[in-house]
Write an enzyme that holds these catalytic residues in place. Structure first.
Site, PDB file in Angstrom:
ATOM      1  N   ILE A 120       0.828  -1.209   0.000  1.00  0.00           N
ATOM      2  CA  ILE A 120       0.000   0.000   0.000  1.00  0.00           C
ATOM      3  C   ILE A 120       0.861   1.257   0.000  1.00  0.00           C
ATOM      4  O   ILE A 120       0.619   2.207  -0.756  1.00  0.00           O
ATOM      5  CB  ILE A 120      -0.959  -0.016   1.205  1.00  0.00           C
ATOM      6  CG1 ILE A 120      -1.993  -1.138   1.025  1.00  0.00           C
ATOM      7  CG2 ILE A 120      -1.657   1.334   1.358  1.00  0.00           C
ATOM      8  CD1 ILE A 120      -2.883  -1.360   2.225  1.00  0.00           C
ATOM      9  N   GLY A 137      -4.167 -12.250  -5.089  1.00  0.00           N
ATOM     10  CA  GLY A 137      -3.667 -11.169  -4.239  1.00  0.00           C
ATOM     11  C   GLY A 137      -4.728 -10.491  -3.401  1.00  0.00           C
ATOM     12  O   GLY A 137      -4.486  -9.413  -2.841  1.00  0.00           O
ATOM     13  N   VAL A 184     -11.744   1.840   7.015  1.00  0.00           N
ATOM     14  CA  VAL A 184     -12.973   1.043   6.929  1.00  0.00           C
ATOM     15  C   VAL A 184     -13.239   0.545   5.518  1.00  0.00           C
ATOM     16  O   VAL A 184     -13.402  -0.654   5.302  1.00  0.00           O
ATOM     17  CB  VAL A 184     -14.186   1.853   7.448  1.00  0.00           C
ATOM     18  CG1 VAL A 184     -15.472   1.051   7.271  1.00  0.00           C
ATOM     19  CG2 VAL A 184     -13.979   2.221   8.906  1.00  0.00           C
ATOM     20  N   ALA A 209     -11.354   1.260   2.510  1.00  0.00           N
ATOM     21  CA  ALA A 209     -10.292   1.571   1.545  1.00  0.00           C
ATOM     22  C   ALA A 209     -10.552   2.962   0.957  1.00  0.00           C
ATOM     23  O   ALA A 209     -10.454   3.955   1.668  1.00  0.00           O
ATOM     24  CB  ALA A 209     -10.186   0.506   0.476  1.00  0.00           C
ATOM     25  N   LEU A 243     -13.506   4.004  -0.276  1.00  0.00           N
ATOM     26  CA  LEU A 243     -14.920   4.389  -0.221  1.00  0.00           C
ATOM     27  C   LEU A 243     -15.156   5.427   0.876  1.00  0.00           C
ATOM     28  O   LEU A 243     -14.582   5.335   1.961  1.00  0.00           O
ATOM     29  CB  LEU A 243     -15.798   3.162   0.035  1.00  0.00           C
ATOM     30  CG  LEU A 243     -15.793   2.078  -1.047  1.00  0.00           C
ATOM     31  CD1 LEU A 243     -16.700   0.922  -0.626  1.00  0.00           C
ATOM     32  CD2 LEU A 243     -16.248   2.652  -2.376  1.00  0.00           C
ATOM     33  N   LYS A 277     -13.344  -2.911  11.866  1.00  0.00           N
ATOM     34  CA  LYS A 277     -14.088  -1.903  11.115  1.00  0.00           C
ATOM     35  C   LYS A 277     -15.434  -1.614  11.784  1.00  0.00           C
ATOM     36  O   LYS A 277     -15.882  -0.462  11.843  1.00  0.00           O
ATOM     37  CB  LYS A 277     -14.291  -2.359   9.673  1.00  0.00           C
ATOM     38  CG  LYS A 277     -12.978  -2.485   8.894  1.00  0.00           C
ATOM     39  CD  LYS A 277     -13.177  -3.022   7.484  1.00  0.00           C
ATOM     40  CE  LYS A 277     -11.861  -3.137   6.742  1.00  0.00           C
ATOM     41  NZ  LYS A 277     -12.006  -3.687   5.384  1.00  0.00           N
ATOM     42  N   ASP A 294     -10.559  -8.541  11.153  1.00  0.00           N
ATOM     43  CA  ASP A 294     -10.442  -7.284  10.411  1.00  0.00           C
ATOM     44  C   ASP A 294     -11.806  -6.609  10.269  1.00  0.00           C
ATOM     45  O   ASP A 294     -11.940  -5.398  10.441  1.00  0.00           O
ATOM     46  CB  ASP A 294      -9.836  -7.561   9.035  1.00  0.00           C
ATOM     47  CG  ASP A 294      -9.580  -6.285   8.257  1.00  0.00           C
ATOM     48  OD1 ASP A 294      -8.716  -5.496   8.676  1.00  0.00           O
ATOM     49  OD2 ASP A 294     -10.255  -6.061   7.226  1.00  0.00           O
ATOM     50  N   GLU A 319     -10.018   7.691   6.891  1.00  0.00           N
ATOM     51  CA  GLU A 319     -11.082   7.206   6.013  1.00  0.00           C
ATOM     52  C   GLU A 319     -10.777   5.794   5.512  1.00  0.00           C
ATOM     53  O   GLU A 319     -11.664   4.937   5.423  1.00  0.00           O
ATOM     54  CB  GLU A 319     -11.238   8.152   4.813  1.00  0.00           C
ATOM     55  CG  GLU A 319     -12.351   7.764   3.850  1.00  0.00           C
ATOM     56  CD  GLU A 319     -13.734   7.984   4.431  1.00  0.00           C
ATOM     57  OE1 GLU A 319     -14.378   6.971   4.797  1.00  0.00           O
ATOM     58  OE2 GLU A 319     -14.150   9.143   4.551  1.00  0.00           O
ATOM     59  N   LYS A 347      -5.887   0.363  11.342  1.00  0.00           N
ATOM     60  CA  LYS A 347      -7.090   0.311  12.187  1.00  0.00           C
ATOM     61  C   LYS A 347      -6.775   0.173  13.678  1.00  0.00           C
ATOM     62  O   LYS A 347      -7.677   0.267  14.503  1.00  0.00           O
ATOM     63  CB  LYS A 347      -7.967  -0.866  11.743  1.00  0.00           C
ATOM     64  CG  LYS A 347      -8.567  -0.691  10.362  1.00  0.00           C
ATOM     65  CD  LYS A 347      -9.338  -1.907   9.919  1.00  0.00           C
ATOM     66  CE  LYS A 347      -8.460  -2.929   9.247  1.00  0.00           C
ATOM     67  NZ  LYS A 347      -7.925  -2.498   7.951  1.00  0.00           N
TER      68      LYS A 347
END
Length: 909
Positions: free
Chosen positions: A568, A758, A703, A705, A707, A776, A772, A700, A673
């Site tokens: 990332i 991936g 939760v 990515a 969006l 969120k 995960d 942002e 997170k």
């Protein structure tokens, strides 16, 4: 002797009374011939060395003449000098005419200027003036190498002439050059014998560089068919020498001489010598420092020209010294007063006196780069009447910054000064008596102290003079001290009317404070053109960069540190690389990555990492990772207004630093997170600090990515809506798995496919465990006002109980087929009921709880319509009760997650 006599005669043409002693003695003749040069300034040693024998009076004859006879008695058909807009004035410095090719370039510029009439002021060729002064120095020192040095000067001009001239023009110039060199040899021989040269003799010798360059340029232009003549400005420009190594132009006399010169030499192009002039007695002199610029300005005023263009080797006037501030920008316009102030404080603009002649007539000055004709340059003129747009932009009020180094502060203080008339006069009278230059004065209204800055080389004499002058007052206690603070520099902020503009001073001192700069003295005149501060010499460049950044870098310039250059983080760095120029050019957003921190190494930069090469640079210049050093480096850059750290890791240890970073004024942007889903008390402490401080904490991407889930939730709450429930498919990985778990496919097969594509973490159990998604859910629950811990959220894990203890991901991936039957049964049951399986997280705000589990939805439900790795979140609120507000889109993958982080960075900007 004939050559020497000719040389003296040449000088005498501009000397009012060259007295020649009639004597048969060569020695006596030498003394008598040189008398006007060597004795123009009284000198005890010279009087002693050059005294005539007693009882001998010097019979004399007076020779009066000038280079061009411009006496009023000349009766020729005179042509009146036209003045005004038809004339444009150009000035070319020594660098501009430094070679034969550059002289040709100058000629091209002049010929392409479409002005009806042109006056061009030229300096001597590059280095020639220094060479001429060196001739004088060598001759005075009785160093016979002056002869070879003069030959080098001759050869330089001869070679240049051969390159640019031919035929009769070349022969004519070389004849004059040879004649001048012969005379100069004789004059320098006289100086060699006497061991001394007066200032007027020196000025006469040194001025030949301008004579030769003007003649060569005029011949080149004439060769191209232009109506051109060259002017020896000693025939025209009359100045009165004053103290402090300066001269004052005599405009009335100069104007009369100019009109007479033009009546005898009418033409469309005049090539005039810069730097040199004459006294009212026709003695050659110079205009001292930056004399050629001054010549051009005076000529511009005499001709009342449309414009004066100063050609140099820079693109214009910079907002600060570009050698000290890499972000310095070219100023499009400056007022005369702004240019005056900046040049006084050491900016490489123009000498302050250059501005005076043209300012009187409102003639604009253009600063242009002869080596970059595409650069528009800087225009110095009266401020435009329309110069009121963008009044809120402080940059419009602060045009530039300049510094003066090597100063010392002198502070005179004592209770006996208050209300005593004449104290300041006595102080500065003592300073004047030692000939020191006062750069700045600052006095408190209580009159308890007077502080002023002088050059460091003069401070010892100033301090001693003040100690002597106020000895009695110091002894009886009326003055407490005369203190000297050495190693100081002045920083001046210059701008039109800035002192009366609210916020300018505050911004200036705020920038200095942020850079940890201590201000020792302040001066601000009511003229409103500058604010001056005194700082330590070692802090000067740092202070200059800090204030320049505050006013000239965009307020949206951000120094960034990227933590975690993994999948990332590296994708984000590539996105920043691709968008950097667009953001800067179109949106005035300047994002500078000052550091990249990995788990083992880090890359640091003082000016910003080249993102096109960050991977190679990290290999070449990477150093051992150290979080504290990394943060200090990124935040310790005092020249950029804002600092942001972007945490692209999933590391709880890094998240633990957020509170301290925010407290230090560092903005935080992250998809991590761990902080928002960690212990509740730490989360509440973090949010409380965020609300109290001016720093921002954006998350942002934690939760959905890329969006807008967190921002949508905040928008609903901030506009007064009440959240009832948030339900969604929050995992792109699990979305992909259940969207493809159909048509008889095995669950383990789909998981393997997702891993190979991936979509999963290296260990798919991290996705299948549901932790995960739970994080969120807890983040959204807390955003909605619920005070829940992660342990309060029941999670249905998709990892079979026997496989949770597998030692490795490889071992785990071999086992799932054994448990396919259980998942196949659930899928078939749902299919038979006309439903689909979806792994969802739910925040039940009404009942203050949350859950993560596998649910079944009818095939016409929005959650059943997903494809690929899309996420979908439904907000049920008081406003959106019957039909929930739905946010849907890609929720997994490095590109969209990095895009979500990038979006937060732009929100910050």
């Amino acid at each position: 002797m004939a050559s020497f006599s000719a040389a003296v005669a040449q000088f005498s043409r501009v000397s009012p009374t060259l007295t020649l002693l009639h004597s048969h003695s060569h020695d006596r003749l030498f003394h008598s011939q040189c008398r006007p040069f060597f004795l123009s300034r009284p000198s005890h040693s010279l009087r002693k060395g050059l005294t005539l024998p007693r009882g001998r009076e010097a019979p004399s004859t007076t020779v009066r003449a000038s280079f061009t006879d411009v006496s009023p008695s000349v009766s020729l058909e005179e042509k009146q000098l036209p003045k005004g807009e038809t004339w444009s004035v150009h000035k070319f410095g020594g660098t501009c005419v430094g070679t034969s090719q550059r002289i040709k370039n100058v000629a091209d510029i002049i010929l392409k200027d479409d002005s009806e009439r042109k006056l061009v002021v030229v300096s001597a060729m590059s280095k020639v003036t220094d060479m001429m002064y060196d001739l004088i120095h060598k001759a005075q020192s009785r160093d016979e190498s002056y002869i070879a040095a003069l030959d080098a000067v001759s050869e330089k001009h001869s070679a240049t002439a051969h390159d640019i001239l031919d035929g009769d023009n070349l022969a004519s110039f070389l004849s004059k050059l040879h004649h001048d060199i012969s005379n100069l040899k004789a004059m320098l021989r006289a100086i060699y014998i006497a061991g001394h040269a007066t200032e007027s003799f020196t000025d006469f010798v040194v001025g030949h560089g301008e004579l030769w360059s003007a003649q060569m340029l005029s011949l080149v232009i004439t060769k191209n068919g232009a109506d051109c003549k060259w002017m020896d400005t000693r025939d025209v420009l009359i100045v009165n020498p004053t103290g402090s190594n300066q001269v004052d132009p005599d405009y009335l006399e100069s104007e009369q001489r100019l009109e007479k010169w033009y009546s005898l030499n009418p033409c469309k192009v005049i090539i005039a010598t810069g730097f040199i002039a004459s006294t009212p007695q026709n003695i050659p002199t110079t205009l001292k420092r930056d004399g050629s610029d001054f010549s051009a300005a005076i000529m511009g005023a005499l001709f009342k020209a449309r414009q004066v263009t100063i050609w140099t080797d820079v693109d214009g006037v910079y907002s600060a010294d570009p050698r000290k501030v890499s972000e310095a920008v070219i100023l499009k316009t400056l007022s005369y007063q702004e240019a005056w102030e900046m040049s006084y404080f050491g900016a490489n603009v123009l000498h302050p006196r250059t501005i005076i002649p043209v300012m009187r007539y409102g003639i604009p000055i253009m600063i242009r780069n002869i080596f970059n004709l595409s650069a528009p340059g800087t225009k110095i003129c009266h401020p435009s009447v329309n110069d009121h747009e963008d009044r809120q932009n402080l940059q419009n009020f602060v045009k530039g910054f300049a510094t003066i180094d090597n100063l010392a502060l002198v502070n005179v203080e004592g209770t006996g000064m208050a209300g005593v008339p004449g104290t300041a006069s006595a102080i500065f009278g003592a300073v004047k008596d030692v000939g020191a230059n006062v750069i700045m004065i600052s006095q408190a209204s209580s009159e308890h102290s007077v502080c002023f800055a002088v050059p460091e080389k003069e401070v010892k004499a100033v301090a001693e003079a003040l100690q002597s002058r106020f000895r009695q007052a110091l002894d009886n206690g009326r003055l407490s001290q005369v203190a000297v603070i050495p190693n100081c520099s002045i920083l001046a902020a210059v701008g039109q009317k800035m002192a009366s503009t609210p916020g300018v001073s505050a911004s200036l001192f705020n920038a200095l404070a942020k850079a940890n700069i201590n201000v020792r003295a302040i001066a601000q005149g009511c003229s409103e053109y500058n604010i001056t501060v005194v700082v330590k010499r070692e802090d000067c460049i740092k202070a200059l960069r800090a204030v320049h950044s505050r006013f000239y870098l965009s307020r949206t310039t951000i120094a960034m540190g990227i933590i975690g250059p993994g999948l990332i983080g590296s994708t984000l760095l590539d996105q920043l690389r691709d968008q950097a120029s667009t953001l800067k050019e179109e949106f005035n957003i300047d994002l500078r990555v000052m550091g990249i921190l990995g788990s083992k190494s880090m890359l640091l930069s003082d000016v910003g990492i080249d993102l096109a090469r960050w991977r190679e640079l990290r290999e070449e210049r990477g150093e051992v990772a150290n979080v504290e050093k990394f943060v200090q480096h990124v935040h310790g850059n005092h020249f950029i207004p804002n600092t942001a750290l972007v945490d692209c890791t999933a590391d709880s240890a890094i998240a633990g630093y957020y509170y301290d970073w925010l407290r230090k004024g560092i903005h935080v942007v992250t998809p991590n997170k761990k902080a928002n889903s960690g212990p509740l008390d730490q989360y509440l402490k973090l949010r409380a600090l965020q609300r109290q401080s001016y720093t921002h904490y954006f998350y942002e991407a934690t939760v959905g990515a890329g969006l807008p889930i967190v921002s949508t939730l905040r928008g609903l709450l901030e506009t007064g809506d009440k959240i009832l429930q948030i339900e969604g498919i929050f995992s792109g990985t699990l979305s992909y798995i259940f969207n493809n778990f159909k048509d008889g496919r095995a669950f383990s097969e789909v998981v393997s496919e997702a891993k190979e594509a991936g979509y999963t973490e290296p260990d798919p159990r991290d996705d299948l465990s549901g932790t995960d998604v739970a994080r969120k859910v807890i983040i959204l629950a807390r955003e909605s006002g619920l005070k829940l811990e992660l342990s309060n959220i029941p999670v249905e894990s998709l990892v079979p109980e026997p496989l949770r203890a597998c030692a490795s991901a490889q071992e785990f991936m071999q086992e799932p087929p054994k448990f396919d039957q259980e998942f196949t049964k659930k899928q078939e049951d749902a299919e038979n009921a006309g439903e689909v399986l979806r792994y969802v997280g739910v925040v039940d705000v009404t009942n203050e709880k949350g859950v993560v589990e596998l649910r079944r939805y009818k095939k016409d439900h929005p959650f059943a319509q997903l494809s690929g790795s899309d996420n979908i979140i439904a907000f049920t609120t008081r406003r959106y009760k019957d039909q929930p507000l739905i946010v849907r889109g890609p929720g997994a993958g490095a590109q969209v997650t990095a895009g979500g982080i990038f979006s937060d960075i732009l929100r910050l900007a």
